[in-house]
Design an enzyme around this catalytic site. Structure first.
Site, PDB file in Angstrom:
ATOM      1  N   GLU A   1      40.682 -30.475  44.964  1.00  0.00           N
ATOM      2  CA  GLU A   1      42.029 -31.051  45.109  1.00  0.00           C
ATOM      3  C   GLU A   1      42.041 -32.186  46.146  1.00  0.00           C
ATOM      4  OE1 GLU A   1      45.383 -28.381  44.699  1.00  0.00           O
ATOM      5  OE2 GLU A   1      44.052 -26.721  44.251  1.00  0.00           O
TER       6      GLU A   1
ATOM      7  N   ASP B   1      53.165 -24.964  39.544  1.00  0.00           N
ATOM      8  CA  ASP B   1      51.965 -24.960  40.371  1.00  0.00           C
ATOM      9  C   ASP B   1      52.278 -24.283  41.719  1.00  0.00           C
ATOM     10  OD1 ASP B   1      49.385 -25.281  41.200  1.00  0.00           O
ATOM     11  OD2 ASP B   1      49.235 -27.391  40.646  1.00  0.00           O
TER      12      ASP B   1
HETATM   13  C1  BGC Z   1      46.208 -26.089  41.663  1.00  0.00           C
HETATM   14  C2  BGC Z   1      46.153 -25.470  40.278  1.00  0.00           C
HETATM   15  C3  BGC Z   1      45.768 -24.021  40.371  1.00  0.00           C
HETATM   16  C4  BGC Z   1      46.682 -23.292  41.322  1.00  0.00           C
HETATM   17  C5  BGC Z   1      46.338 -21.832  41.482  1.00  0.00           C
HETATM   18  C6  BGC Z   1      46.972 -25.256  42.633  1.00  0.00           C
HETATM   19  O1  BGC Z   1      46.805 -25.733  43.931  1.00  0.00           O
HETATM   20  O2  BGC Z   1      46.788 -27.370  41.575  1.00  0.00           O
HETATM   21  O3  BGC Z   1      45.250 -26.177  39.477  1.00  0.00           O
HETATM   22  O4  BGC Z   1      45.793 -23.453  39.090  1.00  0.00           O
HETATM   23  O5  BGC Z   1      46.608 -23.902  42.595  1.00  0.00           O
HETATM   24  O6  BGC Z   1      45.207 -21.652  42.240  1.00  0.00           O
HETATM   25  C1  BGC Z   2      44.497 -21.430  47.240  1.00  0.00           C
HETATM   26  C2  BGC Z   2      44.366 -22.232  45.991  1.00  0.00           C
HETATM   27  C3  BGC Z   2      45.488 -23.176  45.914  1.00  0.00           C
HETATM   28  C4  BGC Z   2      45.629 -23.996  47.183  1.00  0.00           C
HETATM   29  C5  BGC Z   2      46.853 -24.843  47.118  1.00  0.00           C
HETATM   30  C6  BGC Z   2      44.597 -22.343  48.436  1.00  0.00           C
HETATM   31  O1  BGC Z   2      44.755 -21.587  49.608  1.00  0.00           O
HETATM   32  O2  BGC Z   2      43.385 -20.603  47.361  1.00  0.00           O
HETATM   33  O3  BGC Z   2      44.388 -21.405  44.867  1.00  0.00           O
HETATM   34  O4  BGC Z   2      45.264 -24.002  44.820  1.00  0.00           O
HETATM   35  O5  BGC Z   2      45.689 -23.178  48.316  1.00  0.00           O
HETATM   36  O6  BGC Z   2      46.974 -25.709  48.207  1.00  0.00           O
END
Ligand code: BGC
Ligand code: BGC
Length: 622
Positions: free
Chosen positions: A510, A314
């Site tokens: 998230e 991740d």
């Molecule tokens: C998320 C994932 C996602 C990745 C890419 C992460 O923060 O937990 O689900 O696929 O970012 O954007």
């Molecule tokens: C990104 C996401 C990622 C996240 C993780 C964001 O800035 O756009 O894809 O999942 O950061 O914390």
């Protein structure tokens, strides 16, 4: 509602029986080509590769954080991603996305070995980052449909829209089993029930990938986040607490038997469906980060479950392992991680892994295994075929956001609605009513309907996605009496025949969606109360990523519908409210009475929810 309790033990047993049945049923009906069938060609290529080229295959950078496009060649990058808010530099359009993909791919295939990059994107409910895409209901709504064929069809259409931009990899499906609705990723979960997650997760994999990864209309899927992401304990993510995290990326404190029974369920099913990639999770299991656990990544997933594809870490997940960068990379790669999502620090990762390999701290056998797994998938996808261009097939763009695709999304919305209450036959609405007053902050807002992971990582209120229909616009289009009026706060409802108040959540993703209180907000309660004061029947529609605490709204509502996060096709809501489609949705999450009851899940020893798992009035009976 006490009657529920009686039936519940039985439901709990059924869930377990269902899980076993679905795991058995998950065996592929037709012999699916094994990824290892490509080992001869993958090994031949591997034999030609330098250490630098191998390490590069294991590196995934974020396109908008590339310091120089040439870095794709300098570091032999095997993969790029666009994260949640990473648009093309030329702006957000179908054209710009496709041009961006092609431009990067052209650079990649100019390397010595001409290995195309895999380009990954969070297409988690349609190709949701691209303006004009069809946005499907989030998984929480799909769980309520109980319709695996539909989920498969949604995967197929999502793949087609992703491919229309050239991109060949979706970080989906999320097969989290969310056990605590305070978690900001609950809506990415099909259900709190492992059996339903296994069934629908496998269907999504089949839809995204098709019967054979070679299919140029499909994409590589990625089951995520392995494992236990939906089972973390409250306040177990101190590293993110300042940013609001209470559950996300936390610690899942369960015995191995429980971890397997609940949270592992989606993986054997996804593997049987042929999933080519799996994303290990940020969370810990009894204190140990999954991304550094050899037992979880290698012993269980690869050896025991026979997963032949590759693991993609991740986003910056390795940063959370103990020690300095070198120690983190060493632990994770030796545990079994194959490709690492290092959005920005790709050069540092590349240097660290190269050095570790040179010094034998990461054995060459481990590097070779990781690269073999990545190449297997690239061969299986036909990416390496001499006669096949890795550039976008722009003829697919005619179907991007098309009416045919929208029709399937509309059907998904219809099937996902759960009718929770319908006193005095309040629903269906009459198409010839003199006046229907529509109220509430989610009645006329595409962004709120779509939720997180739409255009932006966090999603956004307002007209963020063109081509869709708000619930208000959809109701107006059906009402033949012509009498739909809108008042956001519910004032001026007197004299109307009936009121429809669309309330709920606004977008989040998230950890930013972790919440201690899931009660309807003041604005929502006021809008409902205002319409109620007019002395007319009130229909409440809840647009949310999870069950909310209804409080007075439940007593005030004559009819109540859970619409989840339906996406762009608001007509699906109108189809049900006006009775053109009889409600069939069933809760895939237990609906609690109060915050004190959370976490609450089907099968709990004591279980007295507002609405139990599986509830949903079928048709318009009261
Ligand atoms: C998320 C994932 C996602 C990745 C890419 C992460 O923060 O937990 O689900 O696929 O970012 O954007
Ligand atoms: C990104 C996401 C990622 C996240 C993780 C964001 O800035 O756009 O894809 O999942 O950061 O914390």
């Amino acid at each position: 509602m006490r009657i529920w309790s009686a039936a519940l033990e039985a439901v709990g047993l059924l869930a377990v029986a269902g899980l076993l049945a679905s795991l058995a049923a998950a065996a592929p009906p037709v012999a699916r080509p094994k990824l290892s069938a490509h080992d001869a060609e993958a090994k031949a290529l591997l034999a030609k590769m330098t250490l630098e080229e191998k390490v590069g295959q294991m590196t995934q950078a974020e396109q908008d954080k590339l310091s120089d496009v040439k870095d794709i060649q300098t570091y032999f990058l095997g993969s790029l991603l666009s994260g949640g808010s990473s648009d093309p530099k030329a702006g957000n359009s179908l054209q710009a996305w496709t041009d961006m993909y092609d431009a990067y791919q052209k650079v990649a295939v100019q390397t010595r070995l001409k290995i195309p990059i895999l380009y990954g994107v969070d297409a988690v409910h349609g190709h949701n980052n691209v303006l004009g895409a069809v946005v499907f209901p989030h998984n929480v709504g799909l769980g309520a449909t109980r319709d695996a064929k539909l989920v498969e069809e949604i995967g197929r259409i999502t793949a087609e829209e992703v491919r229309a931009t050239g991109i060949q990899w979706a970080f989906a499906p999320c097969v989290a089993v969310a056990r605590d609705e305070r978690w900001g990723r609950s809506y990415e979960s099909f259900s709190e029930d492992p059996a339903l997650v296994a069934e629908l997760g496998a269907a999504a994999v089949r839809g995204l990938q098709g019967a054979d990864l070679k299919d140029p209309l499909r994409v590589l899927a990625c089951a995520k986040h392995y494992v236990g992401d939906g089972g973390t304990s409250w306040n177990s993510s101190p590293h993110l607490a300042a940013q609001g995290a209470r559950l996300d990326q936390g610690d899942t404190r369960l015995s191995e038997a429980e971890l397997r029974r609940i949270h592992l369920a989606g993986y054997p099913a996804a593997i049987a469906a042929g999933v080519g990639s799996i994303m290990p999770s940020y969370n810990r299991w009894n204190g140990e980060r999954v991304s550094g656990s050899k037992r979880l990544l290698t012993d269980i997933l690869k050896t025991e479950l026979g997963f032949e594809g590759f693991l993609i870490s991740d986003y910056n997940a390795l940063d959370q392992l103990p020690g300095d960068r070198r120690a983190q990379v060493k632990q994770s790669i030796n545990a079994g991680m194959d490709m690492v999502m290092v959005p920005e620090k790709y050069k540092e990762f590349y240097a660290a892994l190269k050095d570790l390999a040179e010094k034998g701290e990461v054995p060459m056998s481990r590097i070779d295994d990781a690269v073999l797994r990545i190449l297997r998938v690239k061969f299986a996808m036909g990416l390496m075929d001499a006669g096949r261009s890795p550039l976008a097939d722009r003829s697919l763009q005619a179907r991007f956001g098309s009416p045919a695709h929208r029709e399937v999304a509309r059907r998904a919305v219809r099937e996902s609605l759960v009718l929770l209450k319908n006193d005095k036959k309040t629903l269906p609405l009459s198409k010839t009513a003199k006046r229907i007053v529509v109220a509430g902050k989610n009645a006329d807002d595409i962004g709120n309907q779509c939720g997180g992971w739409t255009i932006d990582w966090q999603g956004k209120s307002g007209p963020v996605m063109p081509g869709g229909t708000t619930i208000l616009a959809a109701l107006k289009a059906v009402a033949k009496g012509g009498g739909v009026t809108f008042s956001k706060d519910g004032s001026g409802a007197a004299g109307a025949d009936i009121g429809v108040v669309v309330v709920g959540e606004t977008p989040y993703a998230e950890f930013k969606g972790d919440r201690e209180d899931l009660s309807l907000d003041k604005e929502d309660l006021a809008a409902i109360a205002n319409v109620k004061k007019a002395g007319i029947p009130v229909v409440v529609v809840v647009v949310s990523g999870r069950p909310l605490i209804l409080g007075d709204a439940l007593t005030q509502a004559d009819a109540l519908v859970a619409a989840w996060l339906p996406g762009t096709e608001g007509q699906g809501v109108a189809d049900v409210l006006f009775g053109d489609y009889k409600p069939t949705g069933k809760l895939s999450f237990t609906w609690p009475r109060s915050m004190a009851q959370i976490p609450i899940n089907v099968g709990d020893a004591t279980y007295d929810p507002e609405f139990p798992y599986g509830f949903g009035l079928q048709g318009f009976q009261r």
